[in-house]
Design a protein around this motif. Structure first.
Motif, PDB file in Angstrom:
ATOM      1  N   GLN A  99      -0.521   1.869   7.520  1.00 11.05           N
ATOM      2  CA  GLN A  99      -0.392   2.901   6.671  1.00 11.05           C
ATOM      3  C   GLN A  99      -0.178   4.257   7.075  1.00 11.05           C
ATOM      4  O   GLN A  99       0.680   5.148   6.715  1.00 11.05           O
ATOM      5  CB  GLN A  99      -1.518   3.041   5.601  1.00 11.05           C
ATOM      6  N   ALA A 125       1.107   4.147   0.796  1.00  9.14           N
ATOM      7  CA  ALA A 125       0.061   3.137   0.398  1.00  9.14           C
ATOM      8  C   ALA A 125       0.841   2.266  -0.438  1.00  9.14           C
ATOM      9  O   ALA A 125       0.520   0.830  -0.138  1.00  9.14           O
ATOM     10  CB  ALA A 125      -1.045   3.878  -0.489  1.00  9.14           C
ATOM     11  N   THR A 168       2.669  -0.195   2.237  1.00  7.20           N
ATOM     12  CA  THR A 168       1.567  -0.826   2.899  1.00  7.20           C
ATOM     13  C   THR A 168       1.116  -1.816   2.163  1.00  7.20           C
ATOM     14  O   THR A 168       1.003  -3.192   2.921  1.00  7.20           O
ATOM     15  CB  THR A 168       0.396  -0.159   3.582  1.00  7.20           C
ATOM     16  N   LEU A 216      -6.222   2.782   0.574  1.00 12.51           N
ATOM     17  CA  LEU A 216      -5.002   3.084   1.634  1.00 12.51           C
ATOM     18  C   LEU A 216      -4.733   4.863   1.427  1.00 12.51           C
ATOM     19  O   LEU A 216      -4.778   5.339   2.333  1.00 12.51           O
ATOM     20  CB  LEU A 216      -4.158   2.184   1.520  1.00 12.51           C
TER      21      LEU A 216
END
Length: 348
Positions: free
Chosen positions: A46, A61, A64, A173
């Motif tokens: 991330q 985020a 990812t 994240l």
């Protein structure tokens, strides 16, 4: 006096509210735990994505999360679907009588009669033992088959937990660093100690999840391949079972391939039995003995025996999640005592 009373009352209220909130979240502990673990593992990715696209935390985020789904979630769903399908077939064969655990046990006794003689010398009632082993083998076979059948029936519950995990993972994240700093501010342990414990949590989680999963995937794949080559029924089913069992250090996949090799000897398939026994001891065993200390023990900085006992204890107490929780608790235990020796006893 009044300020002291108010302070104590507020602390009691804080504890009670925190416990109540924990009980509310109890049905989702599995999803929350894995969201935290996955966020820790994919945090470097991330950060790399964030460095490439600029200060766009939502996009980083989300990208990812897509990578997580492609690398982990989708393959696991496909494998679970195939596993459930073979498990249901295995259950149906047991119910239809095509697979009889008592017959399998009798063949093993006929092939290795010296075991009965040895047990008699030690005063063991072999007839009673036979009945008990037969019942245990039947129960274990039906349990395995029914569990896979249950997984198929609980697909909706699994998908809900998966969706909650992915949803929470996105926010962890995106806001993970902020949340960690907030927790550090809230906890009265000392910022340096809290940073050390959070660092240890991240190290152990990455090492345990990545290490154990790599070992499990390798051993399960190796076991499934040799079962397929030797034409043993249900290679995918047994490969997945061996992958799960390989989460237990030291014994792991041998719980499956060793009895199967003995059964092959009992049925006269000497070549297949010898190949499976040698392959299991050398190839599958070597994968465990080589990879686990490198991927798990070295990164967690835990001795092998601590990894073994904490993993088994974690699985017994927490189920499948325990293969991470056990070593994590052990590592935090050792890290906490190291901090104590350093800060309170002046020793390292």
């Amino acid at each position: 006096m009044r300020d002291k009373l108010e302070r104590r009352s507020f602390l009691i209220l804080l504890v009670l509210v925190s416990i109540a909130f924990g009980f509310i979240l109890e049905p989702f502990w599995g999803a929350i735990f894995w969201a935290c673990a996955v966020s820790v593992i994919f945090a470097p990715l991330q950060r790399w994505v964030l460095s490439k696209i600029g200060e766009r935390p939502n996009t980083a985020a989300l990208l990812t999360l897509f990578a997580l789904m492609a690398i982990v979630v989708i393959p696991v769903i496909l494998l679970t679907s195939a596993f459930v399908s073979e498990g249901i077939q295995f259950y149906q064969r047991i119910e239809a009588g095509e697979i009889d655990p008592r017959q399998i046990l009798q063949r093993l006794r006929d092939a290795f009669p010296w075991v009965d003689q040895l047990l008699v010398e030690f005063g063991v009632d072999t007839n009673n033992l036979k009945e008990r082993l037969s019942q245990a083998l039947m129960s274990a076979s039906q349990f395995l088959a029914k569990e896979t059948f249950t997984i198929g029936q609980n697909t909706f519950s699994f998908l809900v937990s998966l969706a909650l995990m992915l949803y929470l993972t996105f926010f962890l994240l995106r806001d993970g660093k902020t949340l960690v700093n907030l927790i550090i501010k809230a906890l009265p342990l000392g910022d340096e100690r809290e940073h050390a414990l959070f660092t240890k949590f991240a190290e152990v989680t990455r090492a345990t999840v990545k290490g154990n999963l790599v070992v499990a995937i390798v051993q399960g794949a190796l076991g499934g391949i040799i079962f397929w080559i030797l034409d043993i029924p249900g290679p995918l089913l047994w490969g997945v079972v061996m992958a799960f069992l390989s989460l237990i250090p030291a014994v792991g996949a041998a719980i499956i391939w060793f009895p199967v090799s003995l059964y092959l000897y009992a049925t006269g398939a000497w070549i297949s039995a010898t190949v499976l026994l040698a392959y299991g001891a050398i190839v599958i065993g070597l994968a465990d003995n080589l990879l686990r200390p490198i991927l798990v023990g070295r990164d967690t900085k835990l001795p092998d025996y601590v990894v073994l006992f904490s993993t088994i204890g974690g699985i017994v107490l927490f189920g499948i999640n325990g293969f991470v929780i056990g070593p994590l608790v052990a590592a935090l235990f050792m890290a906490t005592w190291q901090i104590f020796m350093k800060d309170f006893n002046g020793e390292l």
